[in-house]
Design a protein around this motif. Sequence first.
Motif, PDB file in Angstrom:
ATOM      1  N   VAL A 248       0.811  -1.224   0.000  1.00  0.00           N
ATOM      2  CA  VAL A 248       0.000   0.000   0.000  1.00  0.00           C
ATOM      3  C   VAL A 248       0.841   1.270   0.000  1.00  0.00           C
ATOM      4  CG1 VAL A 248      -0.296   0.312   2.517  1.00  0.00           C
ATOM      5  CG2 VAL A 248      -2.109   1.013   0.945  1.00  0.00           C
ATOM      6  N   ILE A 249       1.998   1.252   0.651  1.00  0.00           N
ATOM      7  CA  ILE A 249       2.763   2.500   0.783  1.00  0.00           C
ATOM      8  C   ILE A 249       3.274   3.009  -0.568  1.00  0.00           C
ATOM      9  CG2 ILE A 249       4.892   3.460   1.771  1.00  0.00           C
ATOM     10  CD1 ILE A 249       4.109   2.004   4.380  1.00  0.00           C
ATOM     11  N   PRO A 250       3.806   2.161  -1.459  1.00  0.00           N
ATOM     12  CA  PRO A 250       4.139   2.681  -2.793  1.00  0.00           C
ATOM     13  C   PRO A 250       2.918   3.224  -3.534  1.00  0.00           C
ATOM     14  CG  PRO A 250       5.277   0.620  -2.403  1.00  0.00           C
ATOM     15  CD  PRO A 250       4.305   0.784  -1.279  1.00  0.00           C
ATOM     16  N   ARG A 251       1.765   2.625  -3.341  1.00  0.00           N
ATOM     17  CA  ARG A 251       0.541   3.145  -3.969  1.00  0.00           C
ATOM     18  C   ARG A 251       0.206   4.533  -3.432  1.00  0.00           C
ATOM     19  NH1 ARG A 251      -2.656  -1.071  -6.392  1.00  0.00           N
ATOM     20  NH2 ARG A 251      -1.757  -3.133  -5.976  1.00  0.00           N
ATOM     21  N   ILE A 252       0.359   4.705  -2.118  1.00  0.00           N
ATOM     22  CA  ILE A 252       0.132   6.033  -1.521  1.00  0.00           C
ATOM     23  C   ILE A 252       1.100   7.043  -2.116  1.00  0.00           C
ATOM     24  CG2 ILE A 252       0.365   7.337   0.647  1.00  0.00           C
ATOM     25  CD1 ILE A 252      -0.756   4.846   2.082  1.00  0.00           C
ATOM     26  N   GLY A 253       2.349   6.616  -2.318  1.00  0.00           N
ATOM     27  CA  GLY A 253       3.371   7.510  -2.857  1.00  0.00           C
ATOM     28  C   GLY A 253       3.109   7.962  -4.276  1.00  0.00           C
ATOM     29  N   GLU A 254       2.264   7.255  -5.008  1.00  0.00           N
ATOM     30  CA  GLU A 254       1.966   7.621  -6.391  1.00  0.00           C
ATOM     31  C   GLU A 254       0.931   8.739  -6.491  1.00  0.00           C
ATOM     32  OE1 GLU A 254       0.620   3.974  -8.052  1.00  0.00           O
ATOM     33  OE2 GLU A 254       2.625   3.042  -8.099  1.00  0.00           O
ATOM     34  N   GLN A 255       0.238   9.027  -5.385  1.00  0.00           N
ATOM     35  CA  GLN A 255      -0.872   9.986  -5.421  1.00  0.00           C
ATOM     36  C   GLN A 255      -0.401  11.407  -5.100  1.00  0.00           C
ATOM     37  OE1 GLN A 255      -3.987   8.661  -6.224  1.00  0.00           O
ATOM     38  NE2 GLN A 255      -2.801   6.768  -6.459  1.00  0.00           N
ATOM     39  N   ASP A 256      -1.160  12.371  -5.595  1.00  0.00           N
ATOM     40  CA  ASP A 256      -0.966  13.777  -5.221  1.00  0.00           C
ATOM     41  C   ASP A 256      -1.891  14.057  -4.029  1.00  0.00           C
ATOM     42  OD1 ASP A 256      -0.780  16.484  -4.914  1.00  0.00           O
ATOM     43  OD2 ASP A 256      -1.372  16.997  -6.956  1.00  0.00           O
ATOM     44  N   TRP A 257      -1.296  14.331  -2.893  1.00  0.00           N
ATOM     45  CA  TRP A 257      -2.064  14.503  -1.663  1.00  0.00           C
ATOM     46  C   TRP A 257      -2.275  15.964  -1.288  1.00  0.00           C
ATOM     47  CZ3 TRP A 257      -4.552  10.522   0.529  1.00  0.00           C
ATOM     48  CH2 TRP A 257      -4.162   9.250   0.120  1.00  0.00           C
ATOM     49  N   THR A 258      -1.997  16.874  -2.212  1.00  0.00           N
ATOM     50  CA  THR A 258      -2.050  18.308  -1.894  1.00  0.00           C
ATOM     51  C   THR A 258      -3.381  18.718  -1.286  1.00  0.00           C
ATOM     52  OG1 THR A 258      -0.523  18.730  -3.729  1.00  0.00           O
ATOM     53  CG2 THR A 258      -1.704  20.626  -2.812  1.00  0.00           C
ATOM     54  N   ALA A 259      -4.479  18.400  -1.960  1.00  0.00           N
ATOM     55  CA  ALA A 259      -5.803  18.848  -1.507  1.00  0.00           C
ATOM     56  C   ALA A 259      -6.197  18.169  -0.206  1.00  0.00           C
ATOM     57  CB  ALA A 259      -6.845  18.570  -2.587  1.00  0.00           C
ATOM     58  N   VAL A 260      -5.908  16.866  -0.092  1.00  0.00           N
ATOM     59  CA  VAL A 260      -6.307  16.113   1.103  1.00  0.00           C
ATOM     60  C   VAL A 260      -5.551  16.618   2.326  1.00  0.00           C
ATOM     61  CG1 VAL A 260      -6.338  13.832   2.181  1.00  0.00           C
ATOM     62  CG2 VAL A 260      -6.909  14.076  -0.247  1.00  0.00           C
ATOM     63  N   VAL A 261      -4.242  16.755   2.192  1.00  0.00           N
ATOM     64  CA  VAL A 261      -3.428  17.210   3.319  1.00  0.00           C
ATOM     65  C   VAL A 261      -3.823  18.625   3.734  1.00  0.00           C
ATOM     66  CG1 VAL A 261      -1.083  17.818   4.022  1.00  0.00           C
ATOM     67  CG2 VAL A 261      -1.501  15.663   2.835  1.00  0.00           C
ATOM     68  N   LYS A 262      -4.078  19.476   2.745  1.00  0.00           N
ATOM     69  CA  LYS A 262      -4.510  20.850   3.056  1.00  0.00           C
ATOM     70  C   LYS A 262      -5.818  20.844   3.840  1.00  0.00           C
ATOM     71  CE  LYS A 262      -5.665  25.305   0.969  1.00  0.00           C
ATOM     72  NZ  LYS A 262      -5.849  26.066  -0.298  1.00  0.00           N
ATOM     73  N   GLU A 263      -6.751  19.993   3.433  1.00  0.00           N
ATOM     74  CA  GLU A 263      -8.041  19.912   4.126  1.00  0.00           C
ATOM     75  C   GLU A 263      -7.859  19.472   5.574  1.00  0.00           C
ATOM     76  OE1 GLU A 263     -12.176  17.278   4.021  1.00  0.00           O
ATOM     77  OE2 GLU A 263     -10.765  17.171   2.336  1.00  0.00           O
ATOM     78  N   TYR A 264      -7.018  18.462   5.814  1.00  0.00           N
ATOM     79  CA  TYR A 264      -6.804  17.975   7.171  1.00  0.00           C
ATOM     80  C   TYR A 264      -6.132  19.029   8.038  1.00  0.00           C
ATOM     81  CZ  TYR A 264      -8.412  13.215   6.472  1.00  0.00           C
ATOM     82  OH  TYR A 264      -9.208  12.115   6.250  1.00  0.00           O
ATOM     83  N   ARG A 265      -5.145  19.705   7.476  1.00  0.00           N
ATOM     84  CA  ARG A 265      -4.443  20.734   8.250  1.00  0.00           C
ATOM     85  C   ARG A 265      -5.357  21.915   8.556  1.00  0.00           C
ATOM     86  NH1 ARG A 265       1.150  20.459   4.642  1.00  0.00           N
ATOM     87  NH2 ARG A 265       1.979  18.557   5.611  1.00  0.00           N
ATOM     88  N   THR A 266      -6.194  22.274   7.590  1.00  0.00           N
ATOM     89  CA  THR A 266      -7.130  23.384   7.799  1.00  0.00           C
ATOM     90  C   THR A 266      -8.148  23.031   8.872  1.00  0.00           C
ATOM     91  OG1 THR A 266      -6.881  24.126   5.502  1.00  0.00           O
ATOM     92  CG2 THR A 266      -8.833  24.862   6.678  1.00  0.00           C
ATOM     93  N   THR A 267      -8.689  21.829   8.812  1.00  0.00           N
ATOM     94  CA  THR A 267      -9.659  21.397   9.830  1.00  0.00           C
ATOM     95  C   THR A 267      -9.035  21.429  11.211  1.00  0.00           C
ATOM     96  OG1 THR A 267     -10.829  19.954   8.276  1.00  0.00           O
ATOM     97  CG2 THR A 267     -11.080  19.458  10.611  1.00  0.00           C
ATOM     98  N   ALA A 268      -7.786  20.933  11.329  1.00  0.00           N
ATOM     99  CA  ALA A 268      -7.112  20.934  12.618  1.00  0.00           C
ATOM    100  C   ALA A 268      -6.926  22.359  13.144  1.00  0.00           C
ATOM    101  CB  ALA A 268      -5.755  20.236  12.498  1.00  0.00           C
ATOM    102  N   LYS A 269      -6.516  23.253  12.266  1.00  0.00           N
ATOM    103  CA  LYS A 269      -6.269  24.643  12.675  1.00  0.00           C
ATOM    104  C   LYS A 269      -7.563  25.345  13.071  1.00  0.00           C
ATOM    105  CE  LYS A 269      -4.099  28.921  11.016  1.00  0.00           C
ATOM    106  NZ  LYS A 269      -3.417  29.575   9.874  1.00  0.00           N
ATOM    107  N   GLU A 270      -8.612  25.143  12.273  1.00  0.00           N
ATOM    108  CA  GLU A 270      -9.860  25.861  12.512  1.00  0.00           C
ATOM    109  C   GLU A 270     -10.667  25.289  13.676  1.00  0.00           C
ATOM    110  OE1 GLU A 270     -11.880  25.924   8.761  1.00  0.00           O
ATOM    111  OE2 GLU A 270     -10.601  27.544   7.953  1.00  0.00           O
ATOM    112  N   SER A 271     -10.240  24.144  14.200  1.00  0.00           N
ATOM    113  CA  SER A 271     -10.955  23.526  15.322  1.00  0.00           C
ATOM    114  C   SER A 271     -10.475  24.054  16.677  1.00  0.00           C
ATOM    115  CB  SER A 271     -10.770  22.006  15.281  1.00  0.00           C
ATOM    116  OG  SER A 271     -11.336  21.461  14.103  1.00  0.00           O
ATOM    117  N   VAL A 272      -9.450  24.894  16.648  1.00  0.00           N
ATOM    118  CA  VAL A 272      -8.873  25.410  17.897  1.00  0.00           C
ATOM    119  C   VAL A 272      -9.479  26.770  18.230  1.00  0.00           C
ATOM    120  CG1 VAL A 272      -6.771  26.089  19.099  1.00  0.00           C
ATOM    121  CG2 VAL A 272      -6.719  24.180  17.478  1.00  0.00           C
TER     122      VAL A 272
END
Length: 276
Positions: A248-272
């Motif tokens: 699974v990890i090489p499969r994860i490495g093939e993806q562009d995670w820009t939007a997903v990671v941004k969403e998670y970081r934004t949710t974490a920040k805005e929850s404080v």
Amino acid sequence: MEKAKVGIIGGSGLDDPDILQNRQEKYVDTPFGKPSDALVIGTIGSVECVLLARHGRRHDIHPSKINFRANIHALKQEGCTHVIVTTACGSLKEDIHPGDVVLLDQFIDRTTKRIQTFYDGEENSLKGVCHIPMHTPFCPETRKILKQSLDHLGFRYHPTGTMVTIEGPRFSSRSESKMFRMWGGDVINMTTVPEVVLAKEAGLCYAAIALATDYDCWRDDEEAVTVEAVLKTFKQNADRGMKVLLDVIPRIGEQDWTAVVKEYRTTAKESVMPSK
């Protein structure tokens, strides 16, 4: 393009550093204390990974004593975008057999002694109060890729599952086990909470590979779960868990995670809610 860097938290018998290439050990500290053991840094394919043994490499840290905050903070500190974890568990359903893989999508928290936030108001904690949403605790995008891997490997698996996390280190009573079944629990362990909650607060994509070892103790016609019974299925489960990670990890490495990671970081920040 946001490349994935994957933190791997290995559960009981599922923390073999040999899955990593070019590995080196790194001992770190965090504002919340030391993690369970050294971070083992290396690669799987072309993907940077950081492996951490949840219970320590000697398996000498019992569930209630794991420094979950230090573990998650250490992986965040190393620049991880994802945390993929393995966990041994008991089955609460007839059709989840020992050896089956369960891709968790929900949890029920029955812990009582664990700090579940980085924002607890203590001297070294993060400032403010975090009301992190837990409607969707496990990363759906990462879970999709895990399904692809399990289909490819041909392992028997369940695409969803609710984990009941108990305090431990004792196993459940038979009445408790039956109650958890009535609540809709599918599997039971001692470590998913607060790990999944803290990963969400840290803005990380968190997914879990749960590997059933036994039927807990709800079956009236069967002996209750014991350490001896659990250990019998550990090797088979460990081999299966390692194969899933390597696929699974090489499969994860093939993806562009820009939007997903941004969403998670934004949710974490805005929850404080900031302190006044």
